[in-house]
Design a protein around this motif. Sequence first.
Motif, PDB file in Angstrom:
ATOM      1  N   ASP A 207       0.848  -1.192   0.000  1.00  0.00           N
ATOM      2  CA  ASP A 207       0.000   0.000   0.000  1.00  0.00           C
ATOM      3  C   ASP A 207       0.889   1.249   0.000  1.00  0.00           C
ATOM      4  OD1 ASP A 207      -2.249  -1.550   0.107  1.00  0.00           O
ATOM      5  OD2 ASP A 207      -2.478  -1.413   2.282  1.00  0.00           O
ATOM      6  N   GLY A 208       0.537   2.189  -0.830  1.00  0.00           N
ATOM      7  CA  GLY A 208       1.306   3.423  -0.880  1.00  0.00           C
ATOM      8  C   GLY A 208       2.588   3.331  -1.682  1.00  0.00           C
ATOM      9  N   ALA A 209       2.818   2.211  -2.353  1.00  0.00           N
ATOM     10  CA  ALA A 209       4.036   2.075  -3.154  1.00  0.00           C
ATOM     11  C   ALA A 209       4.042   3.110  -4.276  1.00  0.00           C
ATOM     12  CB  ALA A 209       4.128   0.670  -3.736  1.00  0.00           C
ATOM     13  N   GLU A 210       5.207   3.622  -4.601  1.00  0.00           N
ATOM     14  CA  GLU A 210       5.321   4.617  -5.662  1.00  0.00           C
ATOM     15  C   GLU A 210       4.988   3.984  -7.008  1.00  0.00           C
ATOM     16  OE1 GLU A 210       9.012   6.640  -5.763  1.00  0.00           O
ATOM     17  OE2 GLU A 210       8.915   7.334  -3.686  1.00  0.00           O
ATOM     18  N   ILE A 211       4.305   4.745  -7.848  1.00  0.00           N
ATOM     19  CA  ILE A 211       4.028   4.271  -9.197  1.00  0.00           C
ATOM     20  C   ILE A 211       5.334   4.264  -9.984  1.00  0.00           C
ATOM     21  CG2 ILE A 211       2.799   4.772 -11.347  1.00  0.00           C
ATOM     22  CD1 ILE A 211       0.590   5.991  -9.669  1.00  0.00           C
ATOM     23  N   PRO A 212       5.687   3.140 -10.586  1.00  0.00           N
ATOM     24  CA  PRO A 212       6.981   3.061 -11.276  1.00  0.00           C
ATOM     25  C   PRO A 212       7.021   3.940 -12.518  1.00  0.00           C
ATOM     26  CG  PRO A 212       5.666   1.096 -11.703  1.00  0.00           C
ATOM     27  CD  PRO A 212       4.932   1.868 -10.650  1.00  0.00           C
ATOM     28  N   GLU A 216       3.617   2.160 -18.133  1.00  0.00           N
ATOM     29  CA  GLU A 216       2.998   1.616 -19.341  1.00  0.00           C
ATOM     30  C   GLU A 216       3.483   0.198 -19.614  1.00  0.00           C
ATOM     31  OE1 GLU A 216       0.491   2.652 -21.238  1.00  0.00           O
ATOM     32  OE2 GLU A 216       0.269   4.198 -19.701  1.00  0.00           O
ATOM     33  N   THR A 217       4.760  -0.067 -19.320  1.00  0.00           N
ATOM     34  CA  THR A 217       5.271  -1.427 -19.491  1.00  0.00           C
ATOM     35  C   THR A 217       4.628  -2.368 -18.480  1.00  0.00           C
ATOM     36  OG1 THR A 217       7.391  -0.508 -20.217  1.00  0.00           O
ATOM     37  CG2 THR A 217       7.364  -2.835 -19.634  1.00  0.00           C
ATOM     38  N   VAL A 221       2.355  -5.645 -19.359  1.00  0.00           N
ATOM     39  CA  VAL A 221       2.617  -6.989 -18.817  1.00  0.00           C
ATOM     40  C   VAL A 221       1.363  -7.547 -18.165  1.00  0.00           C
ATOM     41  CG1 VAL A 221       3.897  -8.260 -17.057  1.00  0.00           C
ATOM     42  CG2 VAL A 221       5.085  -6.634 -18.528  1.00  0.00           C
ATOM     43  N   GLU A 222       0.695  -6.734 -17.341  1.00  0.00           N
ATOM     44  CA  GLU A 222      -0.518  -7.193 -16.674  1.00  0.00           C
ATOM     45  C   GLU A 222      -1.614  -7.519 -17.691  1.00  0.00           C
ATOM     46  OE1 GLU A 222      -1.588  -7.987 -13.716  1.00  0.00           O
ATOM     47  OE2 GLU A 222       0.055  -7.388 -12.415  1.00  0.00           O
TER      48      GLU A 222
END
Length: 245
Positions: A207-212, A216-217, A221-222
């Motif tokens: 939770d709260g992890a920075e958006i990489p 778009e990559t 992948v998802e």
Amino acid sequence: MARQLDEQIAGRFPVGQRLRVLDVGMGQGTQALRLARLGHQVTGVEQDVTMIAAAREALAREPAGIRERVRLVQGDGRDTGVHFLPGSFDVVLCHGVLMYVEEPDPLVAGLARMLAPGGLLSLLVRNGDALAMRPGLAGDWAGALAAFDTTCYLPHSRTDSSGGSPTRLGLDVRADRLSALTATLAGIAAPLHAWYGVRVFTDTAADGAEIPEDLETLLAVEERAGRTDPYRGVAALLHLCGVRG
């Protein structure tokens, strides 16, 4: 999930057709507003007072033309028959809702009745066939072992993939198995047309992890994993699309 939904809509309806969309359990209205911006007539149903207030605030910030295309109804998704006539919608969304409903079959059947012939039913559910993945990847071996024999789980606190409300920390909720929902959809004359996995690799993100920077990559992948076996089968969520016969 929005990309998956758009793919199904594009493959079923003529380009430029203004669709009648019902979003049941719309949360804060993320999908409802997105589809209204694309030109569709959208009706959103939400029971939670806080969520529908947030949706109304978000709608108020939209241009007048978009506001005119959205109707918000505060109510229980199981009461669609009270508010709408059968066959009133081309697309019905129910994202992140079934997990909070003890007996989902009557709700799903009610949603299907809202669809016009050839209409699209979009469900987003917790994947009951992959509940051991999260505790297993976290090294919680006892939790993983117990998860094989249940369709109940304790959600973590994060915003759901439908763009709705955060999952309710501390509340035991349900998951659904693909085989059971496939049978349900067949039984209500809206057989499964396509299904995808959602959050194959990213469900364990903190939770709260920075958006990489390479977002778009990550999304590519998802999206690829969500339509590819065996990856989609172990996704945290399943996106099922049924078509009304």
